[in-house]
Write a protein that holds these residues in place. Structure first.
Motif, PDB file in Angstrom:
ATOM      1  N   ALA A 351       0.829  -1.216   0.000  1.00  0.00           N
ATOM      2  CA  ALA A 351       0.000   0.000   0.000  1.00  0.00           C
ATOM      3  C   ALA A 351       0.861   1.263   0.000  1.00  0.00           C
ATOM      4  CB  ALA A 351      -0.934  -0.014   1.211  1.00  0.00           C
ATOM      5  N   ILE A 352       1.901   1.293   0.844  1.00  0.00           N
ATOM      6  CA  ILE A 352       2.717   2.515   0.906  1.00  0.00           C
ATOM      7  C   ILE A 352       3.595   2.656  -0.344  1.00  0.00           C
ATOM      8  CG2 ILE A 352       2.688   2.641   3.421  1.00  0.00           C
ATOM      9  CD1 ILE A 352       5.405   1.383   3.531  1.00  0.00           C
ATOM     10  N   ALA A 353       4.010   1.524  -0.936  1.00  0.00           N
ATOM     11  CA  ALA A 353       4.761   1.604  -2.191  1.00  0.00           C
ATOM     12  C   ALA A 353       3.854   2.144  -3.291  1.00  0.00           C
ATOM     13  CB  ALA A 353       5.304   0.232  -2.567  1.00  0.00           C
ATOM     14  N   MET A 354       2.615   1.657  -3.343  1.00  0.00           N
ATOM     15  CA  MET A 354       1.657   2.148  -4.329  1.00  0.00           C
ATOM     16  C   MET A 354       1.365   3.630  -4.096  1.00  0.00           C
ATOM     17  SD  MET A 354      -0.008   1.121  -7.001  1.00  0.00           S
ATOM     18  CE  MET A 354      -0.097  -0.672  -6.872  1.00  0.00           C
ATOM     19  N   SER A 355       1.295   4.027  -2.832  1.00  0.00           N
ATOM     20  CA  SER A 355       1.060   5.432  -2.493  1.00  0.00           C
ATOM     21  C   SER A 355       2.183   6.321  -3.034  1.00  0.00           C
ATOM     22  CB  SER A 355       0.947   5.592  -0.974  1.00  0.00           C
ATOM     23  OG  SER A 355       0.875   6.945  -0.599  1.00  0.00           O
ATOM     24  N   ARG A 356       3.436   5.873  -2.902  1.00  0.00           N
ATOM     25  CA  ARG A 356       4.569   6.660  -3.401  1.00  0.00           C
ATOM     26  C   ARG A 356       4.558   6.734  -4.937  1.00  0.00           C
ATOM     27  NH1 ARG A 356       5.963  10.282  -0.705  1.00  0.00           N
ATOM     28  NH2 ARG A 356       7.965  10.412  -1.797  1.00  0.00           N
ATOM     29  N   ILE A 357       4.132   5.636  -5.584  1.00  0.00           N
ATOM     30  CA  ILE A 357       4.029   5.645  -7.053  1.00  0.00           C
ATOM     31  C   ILE A 357       2.995   6.681  -7.496  1.00  0.00           C
ATOM     32  CG2 ILE A 357       3.248   4.291  -9.047  1.00  0.00           C
ATOM     33  CD1 ILE A 357       4.460   1.805  -7.649  1.00  0.00           C
ATOM     34  N   ILE A 358       1.843   6.686  -6.832  1.00  0.00           N
ATOM     35  CA  ILE A 358       0.757   7.610  -7.183  1.00  0.00           C
ATOM     36  C   ILE A 358       1.178   9.054  -6.946  1.00  0.00           C
ATOM     37  CG2 ILE A 358      -1.592   8.321  -6.536  1.00  0.00           C
ATOM     38  CD1 ILE A 358      -1.973   5.250  -5.792  1.00  0.00           C
ATOM     39  N   GLN A 359       1.863   9.306  -5.826  1.00  0.00           N
ATOM     40  CA  GLN A 359       2.309  10.671  -5.514  1.00  0.00           C
ATOM     41  C   GLN A 359       3.335  11.171  -6.532  1.00  0.00           C
ATOM     42  OE1 GLN A 359       3.243  11.351  -1.247  1.00  0.00           O
ATOM     43  NE2 GLN A 359       2.226   9.393  -0.877  1.00  0.00           N
ATOM     44  N   ALA A 360       4.114  10.242  -7.102  1.00  0.00           N
ATOM     45  CA  ALA A 360       5.114  10.635  -8.098  1.00  0.00           C
ATOM     46  C   ALA A 360       4.463  11.229  -9.340  1.00  0.00           C
ATOM     47  CB  ALA A 360       5.980   9.435  -8.475  1.00  0.00           C
ATOM     48  N   TYR A 361       3.198  10.883  -9.582  1.00  0.00           N
ATOM     49  CA  TYR A 361       2.466  11.434 -10.722  1.00  0.00           C
ATOM     50  C   TYR A 361       1.578  12.615 -10.314  1.00  0.00           C
ATOM     51  CZ  TYR A 361       4.068   7.436 -13.388  1.00  0.00           C
ATOM     52  OH  TYR A 361       4.867   6.513 -14.038  1.00  0.00           O
ATOM     53  N   GLY A 362       1.790  13.118  -9.101  1.00  0.00           N
ATOM     54  CA  GLY A 362       1.106  14.316  -8.663  1.00  0.00           C
ATOM     55  C   GLY A 362      -0.361  14.132  -8.322  1.00  0.00           C
ATOM     56  N   LYS A 363      -0.763  12.920  -7.982  1.00  0.00           N
ATOM     57  CA  LYS A 363      -2.158  12.645  -7.670  1.00  0.00           C
ATOM     58  C   LYS A 363      -2.356  12.472  -6.161  1.00  0.00           C
ATOM     59  CE  LYS A 363      -3.575  12.545 -11.956  1.00  0.00           C
ATOM     60  NZ  LYS A 363      -4.612  13.442 -12.494  1.00  0.00           N
ATOM     61  N   SER A 364      -3.509  12.897  -5.694  1.00  0.00           N
ATOM     62  CA  SER A 364      -3.852  12.720  -4.278  1.00  0.00           C
ATOM     63  C   SER A 364      -4.138  11.245  -4.007  1.00  0.00           C
ATOM     64  CB  SER A 364      -5.088  13.567  -3.946  1.00  0.00           C
ATOM     65  OG  SER A 364      -5.560  13.261  -2.651  1.00  0.00           O
ATOM     66  N   CYS A 365      -3.637  10.752  -2.884  1.00  0.00           N
ATOM     67  CA  CYS A 365      -3.789   9.320  -2.556  1.00  0.00           C
ATOM     68  C   CYS A 365      -4.053   9.148  -1.063  1.00  0.00           C
ATOM     69  CB  CYS A 365      -2.524   8.567  -2.956  1.00  0.00           C
ATOM     70  SG  CYS A 365      -2.513   6.845  -2.428  1.00  0.00           S
ATOM     71  N   SER A 366      -4.986   8.263  -0.744  1.00  0.00           N
ATOM     72  CA  SER A 366      -5.282   7.931   0.658  1.00  0.00           C
ATOM     73  C   SER A 366      -5.293   6.425   0.831  1.00  0.00           C
ATOM     74  CB  SER A 366      -6.645   8.504   1.073  1.00  0.00           C
ATOM     75  OG  SER A 366      -6.638   9.909   1.011  1.00  0.00           O
ATOM     76  N   ILE A 367      -4.747   5.973   1.956  1.00  0.00           N
ATOM     77  CA  ILE A 367      -4.727   4.537   2.289  1.00  0.00           C
ATOM     78  C   ILE A 367      -5.756   4.290   3.391  1.00  0.00           C
ATOM     79  CG2 ILE A 367      -3.339   2.617   3.145  1.00  0.00           C
ATOM     80  CD1 ILE A 367      -0.847   4.129   2.174  1.00  0.00           C
ATOM     81  N   ILE A 368      -6.706   3.397   3.138  1.00  0.00           N
ATOM     82  CA  ILE A 368      -7.679   3.041   4.173  1.00  0.00           C
ATOM     83  C   ILE A 368      -6.981   2.109   5.159  1.00  0.00           C
ATOM     84  CG2 ILE A 368      -9.926   2.005   4.674  1.00  0.00           C
ATOM     85  CD1 ILE A 368     -10.748   2.655   1.808  1.00  0.00           C
ATOM     86  N   ALA A 369      -6.613   2.636   6.320  1.00  0.00           N
ATOM     87  CA  ALA A 369      -5.854   1.854   7.298  1.00  0.00           C
ATOM     88  C   ALA A 369      -6.355   2.059   8.719  1.00  0.00           C
ATOM     89  CB  ALA A 369      -4.374   2.196   7.215  1.00  0.00           C
ATOM     90  N   LYS A 370      -7.266   3.011   8.900  1.00  0.00           N
ATOM     91  CA  LYS A 370      -7.756   3.291  10.249  1.00  0.00           C
ATOM     92  C   LYS A 370      -9.002   2.484  10.586  1.00  0.00           C
ATOM     93  CE  LYS A 370      -5.868   7.964  10.657  1.00  0.00           C
ATOM     94  NZ  LYS A 370      -6.175   9.389  10.917  1.00  0.00           N
ATOM     95  N   THR A 371      -9.461   1.669   9.662  1.00  0.00           N
ATOM     96  CA  THR A 371     -10.550   0.719   9.932  1.00  0.00           C
ATOM     97  C   THR A 371     -10.112  -0.650   9.424  1.00  0.00           C
ATOM     98  OG1 THR A 371     -11.579   1.352   7.820  1.00  0.00           O
ATOM     99  CG2 THR A 371     -12.453   2.385   9.805  1.00  0.00           C
ATOM    100  N   GLY A 372     -10.686  -1.697   9.998  1.00  0.00           N
ATOM    101  CA  GLY A 372     -10.367  -3.054   9.564  1.00  0.00           C
ATOM    102  C   GLY A 372      -9.280  -3.730  10.359  1.00  0.00           C
ATOM    103  N   GLY A 373      -8.532  -2.951  11.155  1.00  0.00           N
ATOM    104  CA  GLY A 373      -7.523  -3.555  12.014  1.00  0.00           C
ATOM    105  C   GLY A 373      -6.155  -3.661  11.364  1.00  0.00           C
ATOM    106  N   ILE A 374      -5.124  -3.681  12.200  1.00  0.00           N
ATOM    107  CA  ILE A 374      -3.739  -3.829  11.749  1.00  0.00           C
ATOM    108  C   ILE A 374      -3.067  -4.872  12.634  1.00  0.00           C
ATOM    109  CG2 ILE A 374      -1.504  -2.666  11.524  1.00  0.00           C
ATOM    110  CD1 ILE A 374      -2.955  -0.105  10.907  1.00  0.00           C
ATOM    111  N   GLU A 375      -2.274  -5.709  12.025  1.00  0.00           N
ATOM    112  CA  GLU A 375      -1.557  -6.763  12.751  1.00  0.00           C
ATOM    113  C   GLU A 375      -0.681  -6.138  13.837  1.00  0.00           C
ATOM    114  OE1 GLU A 375       1.782  -9.029  13.814  1.00  0.00           O
ATOM    115  OE2 GLU A 375       2.016  -7.597  12.156  1.00  0.00           O
TER     116      GLU A 375
END
Length: 657
Positions: A351-375
Motif C-alpha cells: 500500500a505505501i509503495a503504491m502510495s509513493r508511485i501515485i504521488q510521483a504522478y502528482g495525484k492525491s492518494c489515501s490509504i484506508i488503514a484506520k478501519t479493519g484492524g492492523i496486525e
C-alpha cells in the motif's frame, strides 16, 4: 381383519360358556332348557350372519378404486401407473390399490416401515417426497397431508429419459499445457520431440480413450467437446492425465503442467464458451496443474492443484502492467487504496509503495488503514514511526475515504481480491474503477468488476509485484528506508524467511529493496517477540496434537490469539521433524474463530481450507468463521483433511496412461 377375528373369538368363547351353563342347570336342578336353547341358537345364527355381513363389507371395501370411483377410474390409475396405500396408527398397511395387486405386491397387514424403511422420513415430515425402487421400477412417493395415505407414481421411464437427456448434454473444455512455449522455444529438436511424445501425445491418447472430441487451437492449447456421460467417467478417473503429465515433466526436467477447464449445465453455447475461458484463466492464475469445473449457476470445483505456482510473468508483462497502472493513475482525479482486514506487513508494504508511485504522478492518494484492524507487530512499527509515515502518506477511515470518492476515482486493492476481506468494502461496492494487485490464488468469483487485475500466484508477495513496477515508472518515485524495511519484512514473512514460494524474481525484488535502504537486521527486529508473546506461543505449542501423514493440529480452547501469532506458530510447528502440515485453531475475538494452515509443500493446505470455505496458497492458507466453536471446527478440519487424503490417494492410484 385382525380386530374382527379377535371379536369373533371373544363372542365364540362367551357362547361356549353360555351353553355350558345351560347344561349345568339342567343336570343340577332338572330345569327346562328349551327356551334358553332356542335363544342361544338364535344368538349363534345372528352372530354368524353379522360376521358374514361385516366380512363381506370389508372385502368389498378392500376391492380397490373400482368400487369407489368406477371401472374407468381404476383403468385410468393403472394407465397412469399410480398406486395408493393406507396404514393405521401402528404403521400397519391396511389397504393397497390395484396397481400393487397387478404387480404382485400384497403387504396388507404388514409393517410399512419394515417393507419400505425409506418412507420413515416421508411419514415424519422431514421430506415431502422420496424415490424408491421396487422390482426394477422407480416410484416417486408422496404423502397425503394430515392423513395416513401414500401415493406411488411409477417414474421409471421418465427417469430413464431424463438421465439419457442429461447424459447427452454438451460439455465444453479447454486443455492448456502451461509453460510449453517457454520450455520448447530455445530447446533443440530432440528435447522438443521428447516433450511432444511424452506430454502432448499422452494428452491426445487420454482424450481418445475417454471419447472426447479433441481439436488443437494452438501449440499449447486444445478444445474438447464431450457429453455429461463422458464427463462423469472423467470424474471417476479423477483426471489422471494431470499426474501423467506431471511425471513426464519431472522425468524430462521441464516445468510443464496441465491446466484444464470444463463448462457445463446449459445449452447456451455462447455462455459455455465464456464460462470455459474464465475457468481456464482461473485454473492458470491459481498456479496450474489443476482442473476447474463449473456447472451453470453453481460454484467452481477443482481437481488437482498439488504443485506450487511457478513464476510465469515475463518482464514484458510487468512493463505492460506498469504502463496500464500509470495510465489509470494519470486519468484519475484521486486514488484510494484498500488493504485487507488485519493488515500485515506485506499488505501495508504494498500500500505505501503504491502510495509513493501515485504521488510521483502528482495525484492525491489515501490509504484506508484506520478501519479493519492492523496486525500487532505492524501496528507497533507504525506507532513508533508515526510522524514519518504521516508526513509521506495519508491514512484514513473507510468513511473518510467515502467522502473523498468521486465517480472517476481509482480504487486499488492490494494483497487481496475478496470483497469480504477488504477494509474498504463499502468503497468498492460503489467504485466504478477498480484495480487489483495480489499474489494469492484467485477465487472463483471476484464479486466486483475490476478494470485491471494483476493476480500472480507465482509471486512471493504483493511487495515483490509492486517493487517490480518501479523501474518501469516515473524516476521521481522515492521509497525511503522505513518504507523499504516494511516491504522487505512483508517478503520475509510471506516466504517464511525465503524458504517457500521463492523464485529468482523474489531475490531480484529483495535486492532492489536492499538498494533502497532495507536492512535485514531492522526487519528481523520488527518481528521479535515480547516475553508475553513468547509465553503465548509456548502455550499454543503445548496444545499440539499429532495425527497420521505428518499432520499436527494445535487447538487453543480458552484464549484469544492474534492471527499473526497463529501463523507464526504454524510456521514453527513445521520445524519439527516429519511434520508435513500444521494447523492452528483459536479465537481471534469474541465472535470469530480462525485457522492458520502451513505446509512444506507435499500437502496442499489451500485445498483443505477451500473445502471449509477458506483459501490461500498451496503452502499457506487460512479461514475465518463467525460464531463457531473451536472443538467443532477442529472436527470439521479433521474430516476435511481425511477427504483431502482420500482424493490424493485416489489420484495416485490411477494407472499411468
Amino acid at each position: 381383519m385382525d380386530k374382527l377375528s379377535k371379536l369373533k373369538a371373544q363372542i365364540t368363547l362367551l357362547l361356549f360358556f353360555q351353553i355350558i351353563l345351560i347344561i349345568f342347570f339342567k343336570l343340577m336342578w332338572d330345569i327346562n332348557i328349551i327356551l334358553p336353547t332356542i335363544i342361544t341358537a338364535l344368538e349363534i345364527a345372528i352372530f354368524i350372519l353379522l360376521f358374514k355381513s361385516f366380512s363381506s363389507d370389508l372385502e368389498e371395501t378392500n376391492l380397490g378404486i373400482t368400487r369407489v370411483l368406477g371401472i374407468e377410474a381404476k383403468e385410468a390409475f393403472l394407465f397412469g401407473e399410480t398406486g395408493m396405500l393406507s396404514y393405521d396408527d401402528n404403521y400397519v398397511i391396511s389397504w393397497m390399490s390395484d396397481l400393487f395387486e397387478e404387480r404382485g405386491f400384497n403387504r396388507v397387514g404388514k409393517k410399512l416401515l419394515v417393507w419400505l424403511p425409506e418412507t420413515d422420513d416421508l411419514i415424519s415430515g422431514k421430506t415431502e417426497e422420496i424415490e424408491i425402487v421396487l422390482d426394477n421400477h422407480v416410484y416417486q412417493v408422496k404423502r397425503k397431508e394430515d392423513s395416513k395415505v401414500l401415493f406411488f407414481k411409477d417414474i421409471t421411464e421418465t427417469k430413464m429419459f431424463k438421465e439419457a437427456y442429461e447424459g447427452e448434454q454438451i460439455v465444453i473444455g479447454l486443455i492448456n499445457l502451461d509453460n510449453y512455449e517457454e520450455s520448447t522455444r530455445y530447446e533443440d529438436e530432440k528435447l522438443t520431440s521428447s516433450i511432444n511424445n511424452s506430454i502432448r501425445q499422452p494428452v491426445a491418447e487420454w482424450c481418445k480413450q475417454h471419447g472426447l472430441l479433441l481439436r488443437r487451437l494452438k501449440n499449447d492449447r486444445y478444445m474438447v467437446v464431450l457429453n455429461e456421460t463422458i464427463f462423469k467417467n472423467l470424474i471417476e478417473d479423477r483426471f489422471s492425465i494431470l499426474n501423467t503429465v506431471k511425471r513426464a515433466s519431472q522425468e524430462l526436467d521441464v516445468s510443464i503442467t496441465l491446466s484444464m477447464a470444463f463448462a457445463r449445465g446449459t445449452t447456451n453455447f455462447e455462455e459455455l464458451d465464456e464460462m470455459v475461458i474464465q475457468l481456464l484463466d482461473l485454473a492458470q492464475s491459481r498456479g496450474g496443474d489443476q482442473v476447474a469445473i463449473r456447472r451453470a449457476g453453481e460454484d467452481v470445483k477443482y481437481f488437482g492443484g498439488s504443485s506450487e505456482a511457478i513464476e510465469k510473468r515475463s518482464r514484458v508483462r510487468v512493463r505492460i502492467m506498469a504502463n496500464t497502472l500509470k495510465d489509470l493513475i494519470q486519468k484519475a482525479p484521486n486514488v484510494l487504496i484498500c488493504c485487507h482486514k488485519e493488515a500485515d506487513f506485506d499488505c501495508m508494504g504494498g500500500a505505501i509503495a503504491m502510495s509513493r508511485i501515485i504521488q510521483a504522478y502528482g495525484k492525491s492518494c489515501s490509504i484506508i488503514a484506520k478501519t479493519g484492524g492492523i496486525e500487532e507487530k505492524l501496528s507497533a512499527v507504525i506507532e513508533k514511526n508515526k510522524n514519518e509515515l504521516m508526513e509521506r502518506h495519508q491514512f484514513v477511515t473507510e468513511n473518510e475515504a467515502m467522502n473523498q470518492y468521486r465517480d472517476e476515482t481509482l480504487v486499488i486493492m492490494v494483497d487481496h481480491h475478496s470483497l469480504k476481506q477488504s477494509n474498504g468494502a463499502h468503497v468498492l461496492e460503489n467504485a466504478k474503477k477498480i484495480a487489483i494487485f495480489d499474489h494469492h490464488r484467485r477465487a472463483a468469483d471476484l464479486e466486483i468488476n475490476p478494470i485491471l487485475v494483476y493476480i500472480e500466484a507465482g509471486a512471493s508477495s504483493t511487495s515483490e509485484l509492486i517493487t517490480e513496477f518501479i523501474p518501469y515508472l516515473s524516476n521521481r518515485i522515492e521509497i525511503n528506508e522505513l518504507e523499504a524495511n516494511i516491504m522487505y519484512t512483508g517478503m520475509i514473512i510471506d516466504t517464511n524467511r525465503f524458504k517457500v514460494r521463492t523464485g529468482t524474481r523474489t531475490f531480484e525484488a529483495a535486492s532492489m529493496l536492499r538498494s533502497l535502504g532495507a536492512d535485514p537486521l531492522i526487519a528481523d527486529d520488527y518481528l521479535k517477540d515480547s516475553y508475553a508473546e513468547f509465553a503465548m506461543k509456548s502455550v499454543i505449542m503445548n496444545n499440539c496434537e499429532q495425527y497420521e501423514k505428518g499432520i499436527v493440529i494445535a487447538p487453543v480452547i480458552d484464549k484469544v490469539v492474534s492471527r499473526s501469532m497463529m501463523s507464526q506458530v504454524a510456521d514453527n510447528i513445521l520445524q519439527i521433524k516429519d511434520v508435513q502440515a500444521s494447523f492452528v485453531l483459536a479465537k481471534i475475538n469474541d465472535g470469530q474463530i480462525a485457522i492458520s494452515a502451513r505446509s512444506r509443500g507435499k500437502v496442499n493446505v489451500q485445498r483443505i481450507m477451500e473445502n471449509m470455505h477458506g483459501g490461500g496458497h498451496l503452502t499457506a492458507a487460512a479461514l475465518q468463521r463467525d460464531g463457531a466453536d473451536v472443538v467443532e471446527l477442529k472436527n470439521e478440519l479433521i474430516d476435511a483433511i481425511s477427504r483431502y487424503f482420500e482424493e490424493v490417494e485416489g489420484n495416485e492410484s490411477n494407472p499411468t496412461e
